[in-house]
Design an enzyme around this catalytic site. Structure first.
Site, PDB file in Angstrom:
ATOM      1  N   HIS A 210       0.496  -0.868  -0.099  1.00 25.05           N
ATOM      2  CA  HIS A 210      -0.071   0.060  -0.243  1.00 25.05           C
ATOM      3  C   HIS A 210       0.660   1.430  -0.090  1.00 25.05           C
ATOM      4  O   HIS A 210       0.240   2.306  -0.247  1.00 25.05           O
ATOM      5  CB  HIS A 210      -1.129  -0.459   1.307  1.00 25.05           C
ATOM      6  CG  HIS A 210      -0.098  -0.084   2.632  1.00 25.05           C
ATOM      7  ND1 HIS A 210       0.700  -1.017   3.036  1.00 25.05           N
ATOM      8  CD2 HIS A 210      -0.054   1.416   3.541  1.00 25.05           C
ATOM      9  CE1 HIS A 210       0.551   0.083   4.332  1.00 25.05           C
ATOM     10  NE2 HIS A 210       0.443   1.236   4.533  1.00 25.05           N
TER      11      HIS A 210
HETATM   12  N1  UDP Z   1      -4.189  -5.773   8.287  1.00 26.14           N
HETATM   13  C1  UDP Z   1      -5.915  -6.592   8.400  1.00 26.14           C
HETATM   14  N2  UDP Z   1      -6.341  -6.942   7.469  1.00 26.14           N
HETATM   15  C2  UDP Z   1      -5.275  -6.677   6.142  1.00 26.14           C
HETATM   16  C3  UDP Z   1      -4.103  -5.848   5.994  1.00 26.14           C
HETATM   17  C4  UDP Z   1      -3.549  -5.151   7.075  1.00 26.14           C
HETATM   18  O1  UDP Z   1      -6.299  -6.982   9.337  1.00 26.14           O
HETATM   19  O2  UDP Z   1      -6.398  -7.378   4.690  1.00 26.14           O
HETATM   20  C5  UDP Z   1      -3.592  -5.277   9.655  1.00 26.14           C
HETATM   21  C6  UDP Z   1      -2.663  -6.303   9.689  1.00 26.14           C
HETATM   22  O3  UDP Z   1      -2.688  -7.347  10.430  1.00 26.14           O
HETATM   23  C7  UDP Z   1      -1.890  -4.821  11.068  1.00 26.14           C
HETATM   24  C8  UDP Z   1      -2.296  -3.838  10.175  1.00 26.14           C
HETATM   25  O4  UDP Z   1      -3.431  -4.338   8.976  1.00 26.14           O
HETATM   26  O5  UDP Z   1      -1.901  -5.179  12.402  1.00 26.14           O
HETATM   27  C9  UDP Z   1      -1.197  -2.861   9.219  1.00 26.14           C
HETATM   28  O6  UDP Z   1      -2.330  -2.429   8.824  1.00 26.14           O
HETATM   29  P1  UDP Z   1      -1.401  -1.417   7.396  1.00 26.14           P
HETATM   30  O7  UDP Z   1       0.031  -2.074   6.364  1.00 26.14           O
HETATM   31  O8  UDP Z   1      -2.560  -0.855   6.850  1.00 26.14           O
HETATM   32  O9  UDP Z   1      -0.023   0.158   8.274  1.00 26.14           O
HETATM   33  P2  UDP Z   1       0.415  -0.296   8.413  1.00 26.14           P
HETATM   34  O10 UDP Z   1       1.126  -0.578   9.784  1.00 26.14           O
HETATM   35  O11 UDP Z   1       2.502  -0.060   7.544  1.00 26.14           O
HETATM   36  O12 UDP Z   1       1.343   0.961   9.070  1.00 26.14           O
END
Ligand code: UDP
Length: 381
Positions: A210
């Site tokens: 993303h």
């Molecule tokens: N996650 C989720 N469903 C999905 C993809 C990710 O619940 O289909 C959760 C994942 O387990 C983690 C969080 O979303 O806890 C991560 O979010 P994201 O990757 O959007 O953000 P980042 O961590 O990069 O800021």
């Protein structure tokens, strides 16, 4: 005492779930702690927001600012205006922001400009060193006005110290996202896609992408997906698609036989897949931490990480932003040569309790007297 807890986007909900639990369990002089959960509405639909509240038993927010989508500045501006209105009606004593999304930065600024409000940042001090990432700007701005820094790693502590933050303001407490994972690991839920694709434990890959750098250019995204799919040599790849990525994906209509694009999964379903996967391929930050704790090999498609402990201690490896290191990484994975990793210090499920104890029972952060500062030293570096 009134605590404001801010959450706006998917990774925030997972980080605040354990904080809400810990606040609700604590009593100060026999009375519950008053808090307001403020949802900015940065992520707003069932798949990116609602399902997390249901599955993780997060209570309905006291306020929903409903800011919705927008450019970086539009979103931050709307959040600041709406949260300031709440603060002007009744100021909190301490505003707790988590992570590095626009809501984190915007609410930090709004709160800090209200006289008397203290600002606490959970997951403070992490840095990718890449200022082209909106999240890095959010981290730097938030930490530049934070009063109390709750950190996940020694590296974060070092970043803060080297930027001039006082040692006594830094509290190395661990990782609230991992609190939530450890609490829920026994109730993870098999998603529908498991039976649809006849998945078997250890025999599929989970993919998430993303970051603007990987997904905003549809040709680049297509190149990445083709390389990952061919390197996986027919192994099923389950790809829950972030809304940002969906736009570029629609432009291409890719047909790759072992790549299965699905809607974003709920937390319990997503982590069920991660726990049983052969490996995770991602550009997320939080997922590299979860893969580390679950002991699942993780390939990160970025040049840098703000979570270096997932590489030095955990199961994560940085492959860079392009495609060139992907084939060799899969060769290593399939040969059974991926590192095993271990769990970073204080990622033990007790982080939120540590934070809330400091914010409430001891009241030491709020009552800034000498005795409490001495007590605080027990928790600092
Ligand atoms: N996650 C989720 N469903 C999905 C993809 C990710 O619940 O289909 C959760 C994942 O387990 C983690 C969080 O979303 O806890 C991560 O979010 P994201 O990757 O959007 O953000 P980042 O961590 O990069 O800021």
């Amino acid at each position: 005492m009134l605590i404001d807890l801010i959450a706006g986007a998917r990774p925030n909900f997972i980080k605040i779930a354990s904080l809400v639990d810990a606040i609700e369990q604590v009593k100060v002089e026999g009375a519950p702690v008053r808090y307001r959960l403020i949802h900015t509405g940065q992520h707003f639909d069932e798949k990116m927001s609602g399902s997390f509240f249901e599955e993780l038993n997060i209570p309905a927010p006291h306020y929903n600012l409903e800011v919705g989508a927008g450019t970086q500045a539009e979103q931050a501006g709307k959040i600041m205006k709406a949260y300031e209105r709440i603060l002007l009606k009744e100021a909190c004593d301490i505003c707790v922001v988590v992570g590095d999304v626009n809501s984190t930065m915007a609410c930090a600024i709004a709160a800090k400009k209200i006289p008397g409000v203290k600002l606490a940042h959970v997951e403070a001090g992490i840095r990718s060193g890449d200022r082209t990432m909106p999240e890095e700007i959010n981290r730097i701005v938030t930490d530049s006005i934070t009063d109390y820094f709750f950190t996940t790693s020694e590296t974060a502590n070092e970043h803060l110290l080297s930027s001039g933050v006082a040692k006594t303001a830094i509290f190395f407490v661990g990782n609230t996202m991992i609190d939530t994972l450890l609490k829920n690991v026994s109730r993870l839920k098999k998603p529908q896609v498991w039976d649809e694709l006849k998945l078997k434990s250890g025999q599929f890959i989970v993919l998430t992408l993303h970051r603007p750098n990987n997904v905003d250019d549809d040709a680049k995204l297509a190149d990445l997906l083709h390389t990952i799919a061919s390197s996986a040599e027919g192994t099923n790849i389950v790809f829950p698609v972030h809304p940002r990525t969906a736009k570029a994906l629609k432009a291409r209509e890719l047909e790759i036989s072992n790549l299965h694009a699905i809607e974003p999964l709920s937390y319990l379903e997503f982590n069920y897949l991660v726990k049983h996967a052969k490996a995770v391929v991602t550009d997320s930050g939080g997922i590299t931490e979860e893969a580390t704790v679950l002991g699942v090999p993780c390939m990160t498609l970025r040049d840098s990480t703000e979570r270096p402990e997932t590489c030095t201690i955990g199961t994560n490896e940085l492959l860079g932003a392009g495609t060139k290191n992907i084939p060799a990484a899969f060769v290593k994975l399939f040969a059974g040569n991926w590192k095993k990793g271990s769990i970073p210090e204080k990622w033990d499920g007790k982080t939120a309790a540590r934070i809330v104890e400091m914010l409430t029972n001891r009241g030491m952060l709020l009552n800034n007297n000498a005795e409490n500062e001495l007590d605080a030293a027990r928790y600092t570096l």
